[in-house]
Design a protein around this motif. Structure first.
Motif, short mmCIF file in Angstrom:
data_model
loop_
_atom_site.label_atom_id
_atom_site.label_comp_id
_atom_site.label_asym_id
_atom_site.label_seq_id
_atom_site.Cartn_x
_atom_site.Cartn_y
_atom_site.Cartn_z
N GLY A 172 0.42 -1.11 0.07
CA GLY A 172 -0.32 -0.11 0.09
C GLY A 172 1.16 1.47 -0.28
O GLY A 172 0.29 2.01 0.21
N ILE A 173 2.16 1.19 -0.28
CA ILE A 173 2.97 2.92 -0.18
C ILE A 173 3.47 2.90 -2.15
O ILE A 173 3.73 2.43 -2.13
N SER A 174 2.28 4.19 -2.08
CA SER A 174 2.71 4.09 -3.71
C SER A 174 4.17 5.19 -4.39
O SER A 174 4.70 4.63 -2.98
N ALA A 175 4.31 4.98 -5.14
CA ALA A 175 5.92 5.27 -6.09
C ALA A 175 5.89 6.68 -4.89
O ALA A 175 6.57 7.25 -5.09
N ALA A 176 5.15 7.65 -5.51
CA ALA A 176 4.91 9.23 -5.09
C ALA A 176 5.61 9.51 -2.87
O ALA A 176 5.90 10.07 -2.99
N GLU A 177 5.04 7.67 -2.80
CA GLU A 177 5.25 8.27 -1.06
C GLU A 177 6.54 8.17 -0.86
O GLU A 177 7.01 8.42 0.25
N ARG A 178 7.16 7.42 -1.63
CA ARG A 178 8.70 6.83 -1.45
C ARG A 178 9.35 8.19 -1.26
O ARG A 178 10.73 7.93 -1.91
N GLU A 179 9.90 8.45 -0.51
CA GLU A 179 11.18 9.87 -0.28
C GLU A 179 12.46 8.85 0.16
O GLU A 179 13.43 9.53 -0.47
N ARG A 180 12.13 8.34 0.71
CA ARG A 180 13.82 7.24 0.72
C ARG A 180 13.81 5.99 1.01
O ARG A 180 12.37 5.75 0.76
N SER A 181 14.55 5.11 -0.17
CA SER A 181 14.43 3.82 0.09
C SER A 181 16.06 2.79 -0.15
O SER A 181 16.49 4.15 1.23
N SER A 182 15.49 1.54 0.21
CA SER A 182 16.77 0.49 0.45
C SER A 182 17.39 1.37 -0.36
O SER A 182 18.87 0.95 0.28
N TYR A 183 18.11 1.87 -2.32
CA TYR A 183 19.02 2.49 -2.44
C TYR A 183 19.41 3.22 -1.41
O TYR A 183 21.22 2.84 -0.88
N ASP A 184 19.02 4.04 -0.27
CA ASP A 184 19.59 4.83 0.53
C ASP A 184 20.74 4.36 1.49
O ASP A 184 21.76 4.98 1.65
N LEU A 185 20.10 2.61 2.41
CA LEU A 185 20.62 1.99 2.74
C LEU A 185 21.41 1.79 1.95
O LEU A 185 22.80 1.43 3.19
N LEU A 186 21.76 1.26 0.37
CA LEU A 186 22.99 0.63 0.63
C LEU A 186 24.05 1.71 -0.32
O LEU A 186 25.40 1.47 0.29
N ILE A 187 23.48 2.62 -1.05
CA ILE A 187 24.66 3.30 -1.17
C ILE A 187 24.63 4.32 -0.41
O ILE A 187 26.29 5.06 0.08
N ASP A 188 24.27 4.99 0.28
CA ASP A 188 24.68 6.34 1.21
C ASP A 188 24.33 5.67 2.78
O ASP A 188 25.06 7.09 3.50
N GLN A 189 24.10 4.23 2.66
CA GLN A 189 24.46 3.82 4.54
C GLN A 189 23.66 4.87 5.22
O GLN A 189 24.12 5.31 6.61
N ALA A 190 22.45 5.19 5.05
CA ALA A 190 21.44 5.81 6.09
C ALA A 190 21.40 4.44 6.91
O ALA A 190 20.44 3.53 6.80
N ARG A 191 20.24 5.47 7.74
CA ARG A 191 20.08 4.47 9.68
C ARG A 191 18.23 4.34 8.85
O ARG A 191 17.48 4.51 7.98
N VAL A 192 18.27 2.99 9.03
CA VAL A 192 16.85 2.30 9.25
C VAL A 192 16.06 3.18 9.31
O VAL A 192 14.63 3.25 8.38
N SER A 193 16.63 3.92 10.42
CA SER A 193 14.54 5.13 11.14
C SER A 193 14.43 5.43 10.14
O SER A 193 13.71 6.45 9.75
N ASP A 194 15.00 6.21 9.76
CA ASP A 194 15.27 6.97 8.32
C ASP A 194 14.70 6.84 7.36
O ASP A 194 14.20 7.40 6.42
N CYS A 195 14.54 5.27 7.22
CA CYS A 195 14.57 4.74 5.64
C CYS A 195 12.52 4.12 5.16
O CYS A 195 12.42 4.44 4.36
N LEU A 196 12.74 4.19 6.98
CA LEU A 196 11.36 3.10 6.78
C LEU A 196 9.81 4.37 7.13
O LEU A 196 10.32 5.39 6.87
N MET A 197 8.96 3.24 6.29
CA MET A 197 7.73 4.08 6.71
C MET A 197 6.61 2.97 7.04
O MET A 197 6.79 1.62 7.10
N PRO A 198 6.23 3.38 7.58
CA PRO A 198 4.74 2.64 8.84
C PRO A 198 4.18 1.91 7.77
O PRO A 198 3.12 2.52 6.65
N THR A 199 3.21 1.38 7.93
CA THR A 199 2.46 0.49 7.42
C THR A 199 1.02 0.62 7.73
O THR A 199 1.05 1.33 9.05
#
Length: 258
Positions: free
Chosen positions: A49-76
């Motif tokens: 139920g997460i539309s493409a427009a809602e995805r500001e951060r993603s698993s790409y940020d985890l892998l490439i930028d080593q962003a924190r999980v808490s900064d990339c997750l979205m509640p369902t």
């Protein structure tokens, strides 16, 4: 945190459907659950139920930028279930990772810092590239959805060889949580034959629960809902609930999240 990679290099075997519904079942039984969409197609994100427009951060940020999980997750909309969605940027991640140091351990590093969840499921892409390799390196175990058809057996052999290589080079503790038979059609003789062959070869690794071909399972993603919520009484949902009970019984002792 217990981490499970849902993987099979063959496409169309029910990986995403399995990841979504098992994550939903775990969350429903009280586990603080994290779902990571590591497939550039982003079907897992859409199906929850997460539309493409809602995805500001993603698993790409985890892998490439080593962003924190808490900064990339979205509640369902499902209590206890969060997702790190995928975006189209992820399609270029494998190329970008080629020149990066420790390119196979990027996901492992960021997940090690996540203390907000008890269990994580990673929906892997249908390939054995760097994205899947990152998932297998980060995972405690692998859950393999296997479509009941002849060519699936050949793909399973290749996947098991890959698991052995990952164990040797990157993650000695990686285990096989189990094989789940999907898209089972009792009207098809070959389906029974493939199921029998898999069970005779892998024995206790194969879950008793079998996921049938089911229209409601196919419809659910278009509504942005797990099948367990879309139609909990359909045969597909009932099969996933049985699978979830078996899977929980195979997990190590529960680790309470902070």
């Amino acid at each position: 945190m217990i981490t499970i990679a849902v993987a099979n290099q063959k496409g169309g075997v029910g990986k995403t459907t399995t990841a979504i519904n098992i994550a939903t079942a775990l969350a429903a039984t009280g586990w603080k659950t994290l779902l990571i969409d590591l497939d550039p197609q982003g079907n897992c994100s859409t199906g929850i139920g997460i539309s493409a427009a809602e995805r500001e951060r993603s698993s790409y940020d985890l892998l490439i930028d080593q962003a924190r999980v808490s900064d990339c997750l979205m509640p369902t909309r499902i209590p206890n279930l969060d997702i790190v969605p995928a975006t189209v940027d992820l399609s270029g991640a494998e190329v970008e990772l080629v020149t990066v140091e420790d390119r196979t351990h990027r996901l492992q590093k960021v997940l090690a810092e996540d203390t907000g969840h008890e269990i994580c499921l990673i929906d892997c892409p249908p390939s054995l590239g760097l994205l899947t390799l990152n998932a297998l390196t980060a995972a405690d175990s692998i859950l393999v959805p296997l479509q009941c058809e002849f060519f699936a057996l050949e793909g399973l052999s290749q996947l098991l060889q890959t698991v052995e290589r990952v164990q040797e080079r990157f993650n000695a503790d990686l285990g096989i949580l189990g094989i789940v038979l999907t898209m089972f059609d009792r009207r098809n003789r070959l389906t029974d034959q493939v199921a029998d062959d898999v069970r005779s070869c892998l024995r206790d690794l194969v879950f008793d629960a079998v996921i049938p071909r089911n229209v409601r399972l196919s419809e659910a993603p278009s509504h942005g809902l797990p099948a367990l919520i879309y139609d909990h009484a359909c045969p597909g949902s009932q099969a996933y609930m049985k699978l979830a009970r078996e899977l929980i019984a195979r997990l190590p002792e529960r680790r309470i999240a902070a």
